[in-house]
Scaffold this motif. Structure first.
Motif, PDB file in Angstrom:
ATOM      1  N   GLY A 192       0.794  -1.201   0.000  1.00  0.00           N
ATOM      2  CA  GLY A 192       0.000   0.000   0.000  1.00  0.00           C
ATOM      3  C   GLY A 192       0.825   1.247   0.000  1.00  0.00           C
ATOM      4  N   ALA A 226      -4.398  -3.808   1.678  1.00  0.00           N
ATOM      5  CA  ALA A 226      -3.071  -4.115   1.136  1.00  0.00           C
ATOM      6  C   ALA A 226      -2.842  -5.616   1.072  1.00  0.00           C
ATOM      7  CB  ALA A 226      -1.992  -3.464   2.008  1.00  0.00           C
ATOM      8  N   THR A 244      -6.677   1.716  -0.898  1.00  0.00           N
ATOM      9  CA  THR A 244      -5.475   0.963  -0.526  1.00  0.00           C
ATOM     10  C   THR A 244      -5.323  -0.328  -1.328  1.00  0.00           C
ATOM     11  OG1 THR A 244      -6.595  -0.278   1.235  1.00  0.00           O
ATOM     12  CG2 THR A 244      -5.659   1.869   1.814  1.00  0.00           C
ATOM     13  N   GLN A 263      -4.337  -2.641  -4.242  1.00  0.00           N
ATOM     14  CA  GLN A 263      -3.222  -2.558  -5.193  1.00  0.00           C
ATOM     15  C   GLN A 263      -3.591  -3.259  -6.501  1.00  0.00           C
ATOM     16  OE1 GLN A 263      -0.855  -4.374  -2.106  1.00  0.00           O
ATOM     17  NE2 GLN A 263       0.582  -2.673  -2.161  1.00  0.00           N
ATOM     18  N   SER A 285       4.045  -8.893  -5.525  1.00  0.00           N
ATOM     19  CA  SER A 285       4.451  -7.922  -4.501  1.00  0.00           C
ATOM     20  C   SER A 285       5.684  -8.353  -3.746  1.00  0.00           C
ATOM     21  CB  SER A 285       3.304  -7.710  -3.512  1.00  0.00           C
ATOM     22  OG  SER A 285       3.042  -8.907  -2.812  1.00  0.00           O
TER      23      SER A 285
END
Length: 310
Positions: free
Chosen positions: A44, A132, A187, A189, A246
């Motif tokens: 985030g 997130a 927030t 993604q 991520s």
């Protein structure tokens, strides 16, 4: 109810922080598939709101036993991982075999584990005000297969599975509502959530046209149930892909995926214990056509997909 190769009755199936927080300390993130990387920002990142509080769900601030175990397991060699997995699986199966008389109870445990996982996600989102690390696409797929399964269940029979699926669907709708209609959506993604839900739905529809239950039920019902089985098997793919993109595993996201893996273990344990005890009906069903084989294959595929988390 949840003999997936034949529909129940026969047509049921088995089975943050405030906005704007600054990045977590450099040592706080866990690499997906490796040790923590210095300089890794938290999911985030900072947002335009500029709030001063920091994210508090990173390993640097909360010693989480599950993620600690995952990190330790990832540091083992492939041979050690395989051996540990075999030992743990065999021991767990022995415990279940000796303690559970009605194997259908395992499907109830699988659904309870799934509900707990969704509940953890909802708690994280509404208490930390952050999405997130959470895949919207996986939640859409989860809602789709739960709605189909509930519809089939309502049309044919009502039992504890219907109740548990209903609770899980309500919790999933709560997560989707937060992702679509609350400030929490800022927030999310989206750039990391690369596998869109329709990339999964279309192949499942095609597979359902080829392999579906051959019963006396209306053709649409049989198609819907097949789609439900295939969607459930691959619904977690977008979430795992997002975690890989991520390279950071959020604490609550890890708990969610762990619960999905536990759910899958209980479901697979049902089939394994049935086969070990020589269930002739199940053995005969596996040799009766393509549909029972595809159901079993779906179970295996979902198990291996979730194994990627470890």
């Amino acid at each position: 109810m949840y003999n997936q190769y034949r529909p129940p009755g026969n047509f049921g199936g088995p089975p943050p922080p405030p906005f704007g927080g600054p990045p977590a300390p450099a040592y706080g993130g866990q690499q997906f598939g490796g040790p923590p990387a210095y300089g890794q920002q938290q999911f985030g990142g900072p947002s335009s709101h500029g709030a001063s509080e920091k994210y508090d769900d990173k390993l640097s601030k909360v010693k989480d036993p599950l993620l600690s175990a995952v990190r330790w397991l990832k540091s083992r060699s492939p041979q050690e991982k395989f051996a540990l997995g075999c030992i743990a699986g065999i021991l767990a199966l022995l415990v279940l075999w000796r303690t559970i008389e009605d194997h259908d109870t395992l499907f109830v445990l699988a659904e309870v584990a799934h509900f707990v996982g969704i509940g953890l996600l909802a708690f994280k989102m509404y208490s930390k005000r952050s999405a997130a690390g959470l895949s919207l696409q996986t939640q859409i797929l989860t809602a789709l297969f739960l709605m189909i399964r509930l519809y089939c269940s309502f049309m044919m029979e009502y039992d504890i599975h219907t109740v548990l699926d209903g609770l899980t669907l309500v919790a999933t709708f709560g997560v989707l509502y937060a992702l679509w209609f609350t400030p929490i959506k800022t927030t999310y993604q989206a750039d990391l959530d690369s596998i869109k839900f329709y990339y999964v739905v279309i192949p499942c529809l095609a597979m359902a046209g080829v392999a579906h239950p051959f019963t006396s039920h209306w053709f649409v019902f049989r198609m819907l149930w097949a789609v439900c089985v295939y969607l459930e098997a691959v619904s977690v793919l977008p979430q795992l892909r997002m975690m890989q993109n991520s390279k950071v595993v959020e604490r609550f996201t890890a708990h969610y995926v762990f619960c999905l893996g536990l759910s899958r273990f209980f479901s697979c344990a049902h089939w394994i214990l049935q086969l070990l005890e020589g269930n002739r009906y199940l053995l005969n069903a596996l040799g009766s056509g393509l549909w029972p084989v595809m159901v079993l294959l779906s179970e295996i595929v979902q198990t291996f997909i979730l194994a990627d988390f470890w």
